[in-house]
Design a protein around this motif. Structure first.
Motif, short mmCIF file in Angstrom:
data_model
loop_
_atom_site.label_atom_id
_atom_site.label_comp_id
_atom_site.label_asym_id
_atom_site.label_seq_id
_atom_site.Cartn_x
_atom_site.Cartn_y
_atom_site.Cartn_z
N ASP A 42 7.07 -8.15 -38.95
CA ASP A 42 7.42 -7.56 -40.24
C ASP A 42 8.58 -6.58 -40.08
OD1 ASP A 42 5.37 -8.99 -41.35
OD2 ASP A 42 3.89 -7.36 -41.12
N PRO A 43 9.31 -6.33 -41.18
CA PRO A 43 10.46 -5.41 -41.10
C PRO A 43 10.01 -3.95 -41.11
CG PRO A 43 10.23 -6.23 -43.33
CD PRO A 43 9.21 -6.97 -42.52
N LEU A 44 9.19 -3.56 -40.12
CA LEU A 44 8.65 -2.20 -40.03
C LEU A 44 8.99 -1.64 -38.66
CD1 LEU A 44 5.11 -2.95 -41.51
CD2 LEU A 44 7.05 -1.92 -42.70
N THR A 45 9.54 -0.43 -38.64
CA THR A 45 9.95 0.19 -37.38
C THR A 45 8.96 1.31 -36.99
OG1 THR A 45 11.30 1.89 -38.44
CG2 THR A 45 12.35 -0.25 -37.97
N THR A 46 9.09 1.71 -35.75
CA THR A 46 8.26 2.84 -35.28
C THR A 46 8.56 4.08 -36.11
OG1 THR A 46 8.25 1.95 -33.04
CG2 THR A 46 7.71 4.28 -33.29
N LYS A 47 9.82 4.27 -36.46
CA LYS A 47 10.18 5.43 -37.27
C LYS A 47 9.48 5.37 -38.63
CE LYS A 47 14.31 7.08 -36.95
NZ LYS A 47 15.78 7.32 -37.09
N ASP A 48 9.33 4.15 -39.19
CA ASP A 48 8.61 4.01 -40.46
C ASP A 48 7.16 4.50 -40.32
OD1 ASP A 48 10.76 2.90 -41.80
OD2 ASP A 48 10.23 0.85 -41.16
N PHE A 49 6.52 4.20 -39.19
CA PHE A 49 5.13 4.63 -38.97
C PHE A 49 5.03 6.15 -39.02
CE2 PHE A 49 1.62 6.02 -36.35
CZ PHE A 49 0.58 5.17 -36.69
N TYR A 50 5.95 6.83 -38.33
CA TYR A 50 5.87 8.28 -38.25
C TYR A 50 6.39 8.95 -39.52
CZ TYR A 50 4.24 7.63 -33.54
OH TYR A 50 3.49 7.26 -32.47
N ARG A 51 7.26 8.25 -40.25
CA ARG A 51 7.66 8.77 -41.56
C ARG A 51 6.45 8.82 -42.50
NH1 ARG A 51 13.23 5.25 -42.32
NH2 ARG A 51 14.70 6.79 -41.47
N MET A 52 5.62 7.77 -42.43
CA MET A 52 4.42 7.76 -43.27
C MET A 52 3.42 8.81 -42.78
SD MET A 52 2.27 4.53 -44.64
CE MET A 52 1.14 4.75 -46.03
#
Length: 399
Positions: free
Chosen positions: A40-50
């Motif tokens: 999926d178009p999800l990055t590690t940074k996206d995880f920590y942004r959430m």
């Protein structure tokens, strides 16, 4: 082993991301905690942004005792109308009993006067000489006590001499006192703060002639150690062992292991009134001969009284004893209040009220425990959220 609060804060906030993304988004954002999502178009940074979205929640890594209390974080009580009414009724009763416990009455005043008459007045003795058999430094303090320092031998004997007495002495008191310089604040010099007084020996040496022993009797103490008493002929570390002339062994004596860090006292009656003729000297020796090294006394004070026998050790706080020694007509209002407050805390006349208060407080505690609890979320200043390499909570080098 054990809980690392910082680790669990990282676990809690990561679980929120997994739960929200899986439940409400239908996405496997949790896969991106350690690396960019492989499909999926999800990055590690996206995880920590959430994660940062939840960074303003008040929480802690370790909730000590929560398994017993059921309180996992901020919460509010949600009582029923009946529980609210019952709590109010109990609070009203508790307030009334507390008011009764601090109220002055003619009966209490009369009882306090009788109690004061029963108190023993002690006179701190100032020795002419103080020595340690093993060369320990014994330093005089302003309160008449002596503090041991420097050498810490396996055993020791302290010897004190006194050229005068305040009158016919009926009892000798040995106080052992805490001090910040001692292990566990003492009053002993052992690593656990304990001591063992193996024997107390008193004698009087006249101006001419040989010293004669002063028989002591009816030893009492504010506390006697009960632990580690296997093989002890007294069944505990009894103060009676300190005047048995070592009949049951020279290592047994008085100790207070379970209550180190507090002041204690031992009282020894003289078998007959003790007086000193002109030129005579009273010698008191404190023998400390436990075969477990360094169980010697760290700070002590010697007092005597001329009060009529029987005389027993009491745990009356020294400040209260000092107040009681002030003549009633010379006490300030503050002193009168402090002494009266202490007496009311121990007055037999108020025993029923104290029991009533304990019962009411227990009833309130039980009722409070039965009230439903609702967990809440409290907002606080957001904490810093960083990208954790491979999800490692100990590595804060990420952006």
């Amino acid at each position: 082993g054990g809980v690392q609060p910082k680790e669990y804060l990282a676990k809690y906030i990561a679980e929120r991301v997994r739960n929200v993304s899986g439940t409400w988004m239908g996405a496997t954002l949790g896969c991106a905690e350690c690396h960019d999502h492989k499909f999926d178009p999800l990055t590690t940074k996206d995880f920590y942004r959430m994660e940062a979205f939840f960074a303003d929640i008040q929480e802690q890594g370790l909730y000590a005792g929560a398994h017993e209390t059921g309180i996992w974080g901020p919460s509010i009580k949600v009582p029923t109308p009946q529980q609210e009414a019952d709590l109010a009724a109990l609070d009203k009763k508790i307030a009334a009993v507390k008011a009764a416990l601090v109220a002055s009455t003619p009966e209490l005043e009369a009882a306090q006067a009788e109690w004061e008459k029963s108190l023993v007045n002690w006179t701190v003795l100032k020795p002419a000489t103080v020595t340690s058999q093993e060369g320990v430094t014994l330093t005089a303090k302003d309160d008449g006590s002596y503090l041991a320092s420097d050498k810490n031998p396996a055993t020791d004997t302290y010897t004190l001499t006194f050229p005068s007495l305040p009158g016919p002495v009926t009892a000798i008191r040995v106080e052992v006192l805490p001090d910040d310089s001692l292990p566990q604040k003492g009053p002993g010099r052992a690593g656990n703060g304990n001591f063992v007084l193996s024997e107390i020996v008193a004698s009087v040496k006249p101006a001419a002639g040989e010293a004669k022993p002063v028989p002591l009797q009816n030893a009492t103490a504010t506390y006697e150690q009960t632990g580690a008493a296997g093989g002890n002929p007294y069944g505990k570390w009894a103060v009676a062992a300190a005047i048995d002339q070592d009949a049951k062994g020279k290592t047994w004596g008085w100790a207070v292991m379970e209550q180190v860090g507090r002041p204690h006292a031992a009282v020894f009656e003289t078998a007959s009134d003790l007086t000193l003729e002109e030129g005579s000297t009273l010698t008191i020796q404190l023998l400390q001969n436990l075969d477990n090294p360094q169980h010697t006394i760290g700070r002590f004070r010697i007092s005597v009284t001329t009060a009529p026998r029987p005389i027993k050790a009491t745990d009356l706080p020294p400040p209260i004893a000092a107040l009681a020694a002030v003549p009633r007509d010379q006490r300030s209002e503050a002193q009168k209040t402090e002494l009266a407050n202490h007496y009311r805390s121990i007055a037999p006349l108020l025993d029923p009220k104290r029991k009533e208060l304990a019962d009411l407080e227990q009833a309130r505690k039980s009722l409070d425990a039965a009230i439903p609890v609702s967990l809440t979320t409290e907002r606080v200043e957001p904490r810093m959220i960083r990208v954790l390499k491979r999800g490692n909570w100990m590595d804060e080098s990420g952006e």
